[in-house]
Design a protein around this motif. Structure first.
Motif, short mmCIF file in Angstrom:
data_model
loop_
_atom_site.label_atom_id
_atom_site.label_comp_id
_atom_site.label_asym_id
_atom_site.label_seq_id
_atom_site.Cartn_x
_atom_site.Cartn_y
_atom_site.Cartn_z
N ARG A 280 1.79 15.54 -43.45
CA ARG A 280 1.38 14.16 -43.67
C ARG A 280 0.38 13.74 -42.60
NH1 ARG A 280 3.55 9.22 -41.74
NH2 ARG A 280 5.07 10.36 -40.49
N ARG A 281 -0.66 13.02 -43.02
CA ARG A 281 -1.63 12.50 -42.06
C ARG A 281 -1.07 11.26 -41.38
NH1 ARG A 281 -7.61 13.48 -42.53
NH2 ARG A 281 -7.71 15.42 -43.68
N ILE A 282 -1.31 11.17 -40.10
CA ILE A 282 -0.87 10.01 -39.32
C ILE A 282 -2.12 9.32 -38.82
CG2 ILE A 282 0.45 9.26 -37.31
CD1 ILE A 282 2.11 11.88 -37.67
N ASP A 283 -2.30 8.06 -39.16
CA ASP A 283 -3.53 7.32 -38.86
C ASP A 283 -3.42 6.60 -37.52
OD1 ASP A 283 -5.71 5.61 -38.77
OD2 ASP A 283 -5.55 5.01 -40.87
N ARG A 284 -4.25 6.98 -36.58
CA ARG A 284 -4.36 6.32 -35.27
C ARG A 284 -5.82 5.93 -35.00
NH1 ARG A 284 0.17 6.10 -36.15
NH2 ARG A 284 1.95 6.54 -34.83
N ARG A 285 -6.62 5.78 -36.07
CA ARG A 285 -8.03 5.45 -35.90
C ARG A 285 -8.24 4.16 -35.13
NH1 ARG A 285 -9.84 6.64 -42.00
NH2 ARG A 285 -7.75 5.81 -42.25
N GLU A 286 -7.47 3.12 -35.46
CA GLU A 286 -7.64 1.83 -34.78
C GLU A 286 -7.35 1.97 -33.29
OE1 GLU A 286 -9.02 -1.76 -34.40
OE2 GLU A 286 -8.95 -0.76 -36.36
N MET A 287 -6.31 2.69 -32.96
CA MET A 287 -5.93 2.89 -31.56
C MET A 287 -7.01 3.63 -30.78
SD MET A 287 -2.49 4.77 -30.35
CE MET A 287 -1.94 4.81 -28.67
N MET A 288 -7.70 4.57 -31.47
CA MET A 288 -8.70 5.42 -30.81
C MET A 288 -10.13 4.89 -30.94
SD MET A 288 -7.23 9.10 -32.01
CE MET A 288 -8.51 10.02 -31.21
N ARG A 289 -10.33 3.86 -31.75
CA ARG A 289 -11.68 3.39 -32.07
C ARG A 289 -12.56 3.21 -30.83
NH1 ARG A 289 -12.87 2.69 -36.76
NH2 ARG A 289 -10.92 1.84 -37.49
N SER A 290 -12.08 2.63 -29.81
CA SER A 290 -12.90 2.39 -28.61
C SER A 290 -13.13 3.67 -27.82
CB SER A 290 -12.25 1.34 -27.73
OG SER A 290 -11.02 1.83 -27.23
N LYS A 291 -12.38 4.71 -28.12
CA LYS A 291 -12.49 5.98 -27.38
C LYS A 291 -13.38 7.01 -28.05
CE LYS A 291 -9.22 4.66 -24.51
NZ LYS A 291 -9.61 3.55 -23.73
N LEU A 292 -13.68 6.82 -29.35
CA LEU A 292 -14.47 7.81 -30.10
C LEU A 292 -15.95 7.50 -30.02
CD1 LEU A 292 -12.29 8.13 -33.32
CD2 LEU A 292 -12.49 9.77 -31.47
N PRO A 293 -16.80 8.55 -30.06
CA PRO A 293 -18.24 8.32 -30.12
C PRO A 293 -18.61 7.58 -31.41
CG PRO A 293 -17.74 10.64 -29.70
CD PRO A 293 -16.44 9.94 -30.01
N ASP A 294 -19.71 6.86 -31.37
CA ASP A 294 -20.17 6.14 -32.58
C ASP A 294 -20.32 7.08 -33.75
OD1 ASP A 294 -20.28 3.79 -31.18
OD2 ASP A 294 -22.41 3.94 -30.70
N GLY A 295 -19.95 6.60 -34.93
CA GLY A 295 -20.14 7.37 -36.16
C GLY A 295 -19.01 8.31 -36.51
N VAL A 296 -17.98 8.38 -35.68
CA VAL A 296 -16.88 9.30 -35.97
C VAL A 296 -15.78 8.58 -36.72
CG1 VAL A 296 -15.15 10.84 -34.98
CG2 VAL A 296 -17.40 10.70 -33.98
#
Length: 180
Positions: A164-180
């Protein structure tokens, strides 16, 4: 913790998904199964380990192109079968009932039955380490496919299937390079 033989340590760091690599030597297409792949950053740059022991290696080095076809979990036996016979004396597309599709940028074919296909050019071959560096030039994903889980080889004849995929995009948003 119990000691683990150092010769088994590689099974703890399982690499990227199992891929079927298609090549074309100018006469015919072939497929090899590769279980040691990796992404090289946040772009379409990849690496895989292969060498002269694979029949497709010469075509890969000569043509400087391939397709990384990503099978889903329901293709496990096909992936293992492809990896246990040689294109030297076997038409793997025919033997395993796979459909080659024309690629747009490379001569090697896509595999219709796979979950995804990435057309690649060979950037470099690091001979002493049997590492092939690739750059993706086009990618395709079959969203209509029911089975979307990928396979990962542990390295000892066993495989792990994505869960199962676990979504943590919001938590990581400020940590990821633009466009990811």
């Amino acid at each position: 913790m119990e000691p683990l033989p150092l010769s088994k340590a590689f099974t703890l760091l399982e690499p990227g998904p199992v891929v079927l690599v298609t090549t074309h030597d100018g006469r015919k297409a072939n497929i090899m199964t590769i279980t040691w792949t990796m992404v090289r950053g946040f772009s379409a740059e990849f690496a895989m380990t292969t060498g002269p022991w694979n029949h497709s290696y010469e075509a890969l080095c000569r043509s400087k192109e391939c397709v990384l076809a990503i099978p889903a979990a329901d293709m496990l036996d096909t992936a293992v079968g492809i990896g246990t016979c040689s294109g030297r004396d076997t038409d793997k597309f025919a033997k395993f009932g796979l459909t080659p599709l024309p690629a747009q940028h490379v001569r090697a074919p896509l595999i219709a039955e796979c979950l995804a296909n990435i057309e690649c050019r060979v950037v470099d071959v690091i001979e002493p380490y049997s590492i092939v560096l690739l750059e993706g030039v086009a990618a395709y994903f079959d969203d209509a496919r029911t089975e979307k889980r990928m396979l990962h080889a542990v390295g000892d004849g066993t495989f792990v299937v994505d869960g199962r995929r676990i979504d943590r995009r919001e938590m990581m948003r400020s940590k990821l390079p633009d466009g990811v």
